[in-house]
Design a protein around this motif. Structure first.
Motif, short mmCIF file in Angstrom:
data_model
loop_
_atom_site.label_atom_id
_atom_site.label_comp_id
_atom_site.label_asym_id
_atom_site.label_seq_id
_atom_site.Cartn_x
_atom_site.Cartn_y
_atom_site.Cartn_z
N TYR A 1 3.81 10.99 6.29
CA TYR A 1 4.14 10.67 7.68
C TYR A 1 4.34 9.17 7.87
N VAL A 2 3.47 8.35 7.25
CA VAL A 2 3.59 6.90 7.49
C VAL A 2 4.87 6.34 6.86
N ARG A 3 5.50 7.12 5.98
CA ARG A 3 6.79 6.68 5.44
C ARG A 3 7.95 7.25 6.23
N SER B 1 -0.47 12.97 5.36
CA SER B 1 -0.59 11.71 6.11
C SER B 1 0.15 10.57 5.43
N GLY B 2 0.11 10.55 4.09
CA GLY B 2 0.80 9.48 3.38
C GLY B 2 2.31 9.61 3.50
N TYR C 1 -6.28 7.41 13.53
CA TYR C 1 -7.54 7.61 12.81
C TYR C 1 -8.76 7.07 13.57
N PHE D 1 -9.62 12.30 5.70
CA PHE D 1 -9.56 12.09 7.15
C PHE D 1 -10.14 13.31 7.85
N PRO D 2 -10.71 13.11 9.04
CA PRO D 2 -11.25 14.27 9.77
C PRO D 2 -10.13 15.15 10.33
N LYS D 3 -9.27 15.65 9.45
CA LYS D 3 -8.16 16.51 9.83
C LYS D 3 -8.11 17.68 8.86
N ILE E 1 -3.51 4.33 2.78
CA ILE E 1 -2.29 5.13 2.62
C ILE E 1 -1.07 4.36 3.11
N PHE F 1 -11.00 6.11 -3.24
CA PHE F 1 -12.21 5.29 -3.10
C PHE F 1 -13.42 5.95 -3.76
N ASN G 1 -13.35 10.27 0.92
CA ASN G 1 -13.22 9.97 2.35
C ASN G 1 -11.98 10.60 2.94
N ARG H 1 -3.80 13.25 -1.84
CA ARG H 1 -3.30 12.44 -0.72
C ARG H 1 -2.62 11.18 -1.26
N ARG I 1 0.83 -1.22 0.00
CA ARG I 1 0.00 0.00 0.00
C ARG I 1 0.86 1.26 0.00
N LEU I 2 2.10 1.14 0.50
CA LEU I 2 2.99 2.29 0.45
C LEU I 2 3.41 2.59 -0.99
N GLN J 1 -0.96 2.33 13.70
CA GLN J 1 -1.09 3.71 13.21
C GLN J 1 -2.54 4.01 12.85
N PHE K 1 12.78 3.20 9.88
CA PHE K 1 11.55 3.85 10.37
C PHE K 1 10.38 2.88 10.34
N MET L 1 -4.48 4.62 -3.52
CA MET L 1 -5.85 4.29 -3.89
C MET L 1 -6.80 5.44 -3.55
#
Lengths: 274, 310, 305
Positions: free
Chosen positions: A133-135, A130-131, B197, A120-122, B186, A114, A118, A183, A107-108, B192, C12, A112
């Protein structure tokens, strides 16, 4: 290309790769998929060409979304699913649906978008970031630069540049969907999956997204599922027609819509059923 | 012919009217029952207020219990309640949210999960005094912890754990599944997704459950009596913060204590009416605290529902 | 090195994977803790009451008509405590069953949504009142009041705390049975109206039978609560073990006895100390049976719709 012509391969297929000058980004090879005991995909094989738009069409329940959702292993969130066959990501031929491949890393690499927008509530900014940050990309200047780039790519920068800190929910539906595209683009994915991205939007917002997809195809490889045949005809380079979990026909979009080889395809694209 | 039709029509009308009367009568009975139940609640509150509200004064809040009813107060009780609630919240909220998160988002459907679910639902029905016996046999004597703030907080935490778990699960179930898919989409890993979330989305619901749980704990008397904490406490636990390094100390955890409901029970059990007035005053304070907490929880849930609707 | 391998090797992401694994283990531990709590309850009740059951024959415990553990002529028959417990809980059910049925039907079938929005929080407020406050109300308000109408009512009695218990479990019972009634499919209601039934007829011939297992579960769980309730009976029903057929008399329930003993100085390891665990074990078993029955009925009901 033997695996394309075996017993479970599509009824009609043209030679692949379709155009020698377009390298293949991913190769779906004899892919089958089960929800529990129900087999939803039957030996699907098709190439996904680099930096072009591949559309998957077919009547509802034909398995087009199921196929798309295999590319980023989102099926893995639910119990009792099983893959067979392969989706080989080029150039190394990594099989995305292999049991030994970590779905989170898949997924990284594969973004995708949808059906329903959708975010995020941010905030708008946080959504795109956000994408990253997860990396582990957290350096402020780098994140800012890439957020701006993604928002520009998604053709929404001008509308949101003055209110990056406001909640994403304040945007209209079409803007939210373009934000979701931004995103997905921010981490520069190998593949961008769009699952009926305009089905919840009005015609004007839909037109914006369609022209955006057109522009994006210069840099990104896109696979889009749509129930709207006009949309597939307008924006895609290749089209796959699916029915009951089988890939019935795959080819250049123009050929599929003007000169389909299979009767089922003709009936569908001319609106006899679907 | 027409006479017959008229008769039939009249019969139908009678039947319709009879049904309407039936419904009306039941509606009235329903409202009457409601009035009786609400009347009881109002009477209870009024009775407490009449008996006790005149007794509430700054001195009442800043005095220790005493043999003289008129000079007695609830200082050690409300401070004890505050400290015990701190411990209860610190234990019950993380454990309850953790268990709810596991059961709702992680657990596969298997026998072990089923066993845990039956178990949680059963724990919710275990009488509070049984938790008291558990604490007496296990914490007080088994682990030799004595009758301390820590033990009081722990036993109440165990008691409200099922409430927090159930509320957490309900809050998680209300999180739209689209959020889950897009967060995984994502490339976030499970933790996480939960932390960044799912949990923030479920936070108001979880908070509501935690407040309801704590308001239940604040009024619980039986388990605290059972651990043997009904004693004359005319001192305060050591302060949790101090002027000298390391500034924070945890000695208060090991201090004996009393809480509001215990103090109230203590005063009810005295034969003299003057102590009953003290009990009523304590009851007013206690009721005020619980109703305030519940009112806040109801308000939160109401706002949450409106947010979801829009 | 391919991008996938690069991602695999990223420190990380590796830290993220480790954190996720650690958190999963911690979350599992918190869920498993609930099982440990049940285990600890059973273990404590059994081991701490063992000294009691080695000294008192179980037959005496179950059949002796007196409970006088602190007298020199000690008797250890649980019947007086058990009968008081069942009296109080039984009276509570007599109050809660009709009221609960009427209220839940009213809320689920008659009240408009706006009315329900107001009424449910009020019921929740009722459920939030601390039990010790209910005890005060029973002993110092209702009992003196009732004495004027009921001749022979003692200052400590089973009747008034029983009624108060009934009111206390009412919100709980109503909330579960209303949930069950509202889960009955709308189509059944429409069918009943189509047959020309009145709302009352529909409620009694369609909704109650349709929600029967759910409503029954509500009462089983309510009964279990009434049996385990402590403060109201400890305060208002007295602390004197009394095998009686007259609810106007006071009598100590199992929970009241545990409270009474805990108030004094209980030497750890003494026979008296172990009596509270022995009667606690009986209380636990009774509530466990009703809770499990209620749980499975409720689950069966949920699966039906």
């Amino acid at each position: 290309m033997n695996d394309l012509t075996n017993a479970r391969s599509p009824a009609v297929t043209t030679a692949s790769p379709l155009s020698p000058e377009a390298p293949v980004r991913a190769q779906v090879a004899d892919l089958s998929f089960w929800y529990g005991k129900f087999q939803a995909l039957h030996g699907v094989s098709m190439p996904i060409e680099d930096r072009r738009v591949t559309a998957i069409i077919g009547p509802s329940g034909c398995g087009k979304s199921t196929l798309l959702r295999c590319f980023n292993r989102i099926h893995d969130l639910y119990a009792g699913v099983r893959y067979e066959g392969a989706i080989n990501l080029m150039p190394d031929g990594l099989n995305l649906v292999s049991r030994t491949v970590d779905p989170i890393l898949v997924r990284l690499m594969v973004g995708m978008v949808f059906q329903k927008p959708n975010p995020f509530p941010k905030s708008i900014y946080e959504n795109v970031a956000s994408g990253l940050y997860v990396r582990g990309i957290r350096t402020k200047s780098e994140v800012e630069g890439r957020v701006e780039k993604a928002l520009k790519q998604a053709a929404i920068w001008d509308e949101v540049k003055d209110r990056l800190k406001s909640p994403a929910y304040e945007l209209s539906g079409g803007q939210q969907q373009r934000l979701c595209i931004a995103r997905a683009l921010a981490p520069e994915p190998k593949l961008l999956l769009l699952d009926e991205p305009t089905s919840a939007l009005d015609p004007i917002a839909t037109a914006k997204i369609e022209s955006l997809i057109d522009d994006l195809a210069k840099d990104v490889t896109i696979v889009i599922v749509t129930h709207n045949m006009g949309q597939a005809a307008r924006i895609s380079d290749q089209t796959a027609f699916m029915h009951l979990g089988n890939l019935v026909e795959f080819g250049e979009t123009e050929q599929i819509f003007t000169n389909p080889k299979a009767d089922q395809t003709r009936d569908y694209v001319t609106g006899r059923y679907g | 012919m027409s006479g017959e039709a008229d008769l039939e029509h009249a019969a139908t009308m009678r039947l319709v009217r009879a049904k309407r009367v039936q419904d009306l009568v039941f509606g009235v009975i329903g409202i009457l029952v409601l009035i009786v139940v609400m009347g009881l609640l109002v009477t209870l509150v009024a009775d407490l207020l009449i008996d006790g509200v005149g007794r509430i004064s700054p001195e009442f809040l800043t005095s220790f219990p005493s043999r003289r009813a008129a000079g007695a107060g609830v200082l050690s009780a409300w401070i004890g309640t505050t400290l015990v609630m701190l411990v209860t919240a610190a234990i019950a909220v993380p454990l309850g949210v953790g268990a709810g998160l596991y059961l709702e988002e992680y657990a596969a459907k298997n026998i072990l999960t089923d066993a845990i679910e039956i178990n949680v639902s059963n724990l919710a029905g275990v009488p509070s005094i049984i938790y008291g016996l558990l604490a007496l046999g296990f914490f007080v004597y088994g682990l030799n912890l004595g009758q301390t703030v820590l033990v009081g907080g722990m036993v109440l935490a165990l008691l409200i754990l099922p409430i927090v778990i159930v509320a957490t699960r309900e809050a998680l179930r209300a999180v739209p599944s689209g959020l889950r898919e897009s967060a995984y989409g994502i490339g976030a890993n499970r933790w996480q997704v939960m932390w960044s979330y799912i949990l923030p989305s479920a936070r108001p619901g979880i908070l509501t459950g935690a407040i309801v749980g704590l308001s239940r704990a604040i009024g619980e008397t039986a388990p605290i009596i059972t651990i043997g904490a009904l004693t004359y406490i005319a001192f305060l636990p050591p302060a949790p913060v101090s002027a000298t390094p390391p500034w924070i100390n945890f000695d208060w955890l090991n201090s004996p204590f009393t809480v509001m409901p215990i103090q109230m029970f203590n005063w009810i059990s005295r034969p003299q009416a003057a102590f009953h007035v003290n009990a009523a005053a304590t009851g007013v304070l206690l009721l005020g605290m619980t109703l305030l907490m519940n009112g806040f929880a109801i308000y939160l849930r109401y706002r949450l529902r409106r947010l979801v609707r829009t | 090195m391919s991008e996938y391998q690069a991602l695999q090797a990223s420190p990380f992401l590796r830290r993220g994977r480790i954190l996720a694994a650690v958190m999963q283990a911690l979350l599992f531990a918190s869920a498993a803790l609930s099982v440990l709590i049940t285990g600890a309850i059973v273990w404590v009740l059994v081991t701490e009451s063992l000294p009691f059951f080695t000294q008192v024959p179980i037959w005496d415990f179950l059949t002796d008509l007196q409970w006088t553990p602190v007298f020199t002529d000690a008797h250890y028959g649980i019947l007086p405590l058990l009968s008081a417990t069942l009296w109080a809980a039984g009276i509570a059910m007599l109050v809660a069953t009709p009221l609960g049925l009427i209220l839940s039907i009213y809320l689920s079938e008659f009240a408009r949504p706006s009315v329900r929005e107001v009424l449910k929080p009020i019921l929740e407020m009722l459920a939030a009142v601390p039990t010790v406050v209910f005890g005060y109300f029973a002993l110092l308000f209702l009992t003196p009041l009732a004495k004027q109408f009921i001749p022979g009512l003692e200052g400590f009695n089973l009747l008034i705390p029983g009624i108060v218990l009934g009111i206390m479990i009412l919100p709980y019972v109503v909330s579960i049975s209303e949930d069950a009634m509202r889960a009955v499919p709308m189509a059944l209601r429409e069918a009943a109206f189509g047959l020309g039934m009145s709302r009352v007829q529909m409620a009694f011939s369609v909704i109650i039978p349709g929600a029967f297992s759910g409503v029954t579960a509500a009462y089983l769980l309510g009964f279990s609560r009434a049996v385990g309730e402590t403060m109201v009976v400890a305060i208002a029903a007295g602390q004197n073990p009394n095998l009686t057929g007259d609810p106007r008399e006071g009598a100590a329930t199992i929970t009241a006895y545990i409270v009474q003993m805990s108030l004094g100085d209980l030497p750890h390891g003494s026979l008296v100390y172990s009596t509270i665990f022995a009667v606690g074990l009986v209380l636990f078993v009774i509530t466990l049976i009703f809770n499990l029955l209620g749980f499975f009925l409720r689950r069966r009901f949920r699966e039906a719709y």
